[in-house]
Design an enzyme around this catalytic site. Structure first.
Site, mmCIF file in Angstrom:
data_model
loop_
_atom_site.group_PDB
_atom_site.id
_atom_site.type_symbol
_atom_site.label_atom_id
_atom_site.label_comp_id
_atom_site.label_asym_id
_atom_site.label_seq_id
_atom_site.Cartn_x
_atom_site.Cartn_y
_atom_site.Cartn_z
ATOM 1 N N LYS A 1 -9.251 2.663 -2.581
ATOM 2 C CA LYS A 1 -9.617 2.033 -1.310
ATOM 3 C C LYS A 1 -10.975 2.542 -0.836
ATOM 4 C CE LYS A 1 -7.493 1.024 3.203
ATOM 5 N NZ LYS A 1 -6.279 1.242 4.019
ATOM 6 N N GLU B 1 0.837 -1.199 0.000
ATOM 7 C CA GLU B 1 0.000 0.000 0.000
ATOM 8 C C GLU B 1 0.880 1.261 0.000
ATOM 9 O OE1 GLU B 1 -3.671 1.770 2.776
ATOM 10 O OE2 GLU B 1 -2.599 -0.049 3.358
ATOM 11 N N CYS C 1 -5.693 -3.336 1.886
ATOM 12 C CA CYS C 1 -5.572 -3.426 3.340
ATOM 13 C C CYS C 1 -6.908 -3.649 4.056
ATOM 14 C CB CYS C 1 -4.855 -2.175 3.868
ATOM 15 S SG CYS C 1 -4.179 -2.365 5.539
#
Length: 268
Positions: free
Chosen positions: A116, A44, A150
């Site tokens: 995200k 990330e 994540c």
């Protein structure tokens, strides 16, 4: 179809130094390609660093910005697909920056870009806008690849949506920190098993700002078995994504077939 040899670069690079991180990426791509890997996944926000506060906005760029072009050159030079995380400036939304991941093909062609959707903690919510597209996919060597970042993978709904959309390999660049090592150690193998897919989880490592990243990057198979696991240092690890084994596992495991969606409406 042949197995897709996949490499995971567990590294935090040098936070705030894009040029240095591109050099690290280039070296990893060269090493991975030399051993037969067709795909290299990075953590990330690898391009810029994670815990760099306001520099995230200063270093943010459009999806097709200078960083993307540099990664495309690396991918094409070594004939390997590359997934990397970066802060994405959205031209259509002045001031908005997304925590994004971009997949570049082995010929340098962009294959997918994902923002995200689930932001973790005050830090991410201060600096990023949340994405709103749950399933983003691309094809590589006959393998359907999906992208999450994540915290996204910790919501079972996200991974199940990918399973229902036919994702074979879920790539999850991450910045997982202490004390949440339960995620790479236990949750990722379970996600792979319950959704009948391969899951590659590639983490940052070491101290960065107020965070301590735990490493433990892994690639888990549809049987819940981890094919490769990094430790707590910078590493490049590899494993194969085998479409033949995936087909067998899906035939043996009835989770997706035995679902009863009419019972789950209250979940939304």
């Amino acid at each position: 179809m042949s197995p897709l040899h996949t490499a995971l670069l567990q590294s935090s690079g040098r936070p705030g130094d894009v040029a240095h991180n591109l050099k690290v990426l280039d070296e990893a791509a060269r090493e991975a390609a030399a051993t037969g890997a067709r795909l290299l996944a990075c953590p990330e926000l690898f391009l810029t660093g994670y815990a760099i506060g306001g520099d995230l906005h200063r270093l943010a760029e459009p999806a097709d910005g200078a960083g993307a072009r540099a990664v495309a050159e690396i991918a094409a030079a070594h004939r390997i697909a590359v997934l990397y995380g970066y802060p994405e400036r959205a031209p259509e939304e002045p001031g908005a920056v997304y925590n994004s991941a971009r997949l570049i093909g082995p010929d340098g062609t962009p294959l997918a870009n994902y923002r995200k959707t689930h932001l973790f903690g005050c830090y991410e919510r201060e600096w990023f806008a949340p994405g709103d597209r749950q399933v983003v996919q691309a094809e590589l060597d006959g393998i359907r690849i999906g992208l999450l970042i994540c915290y996204d993978v910790e919501f079972p709904e996200n991974v199940r949506a990918h399973a229902l959309a036919g994702t074979d390999l879920l790539l999850v660049p991450t910045a997982q920190m202490h004390p949440f090592q339960i995620v790479p150690e236990q949750m990722i193998p379970v996600r792979a098993f319950e959704n009948q897919m391969y899951v590659a989880y590639v983490n940052r490592v070491g101290a960065e700002g107020e965070f301590e990243f735990v490493g433990l990057s892994c690639l888990a198979g549809p049987d819940g078995v981890v094919r490769t696991r990094a430790g707590r240092s910078e590493q490049l690890v590899q494993a194969a994504v085998d479409p033949a084994f995936l087909k067998e596992a899906r035939a043996d495991n009835p989770y997706l077939h035995d679902r009863r969606p009419e019972l789950y409406t209250d979940l939304a």
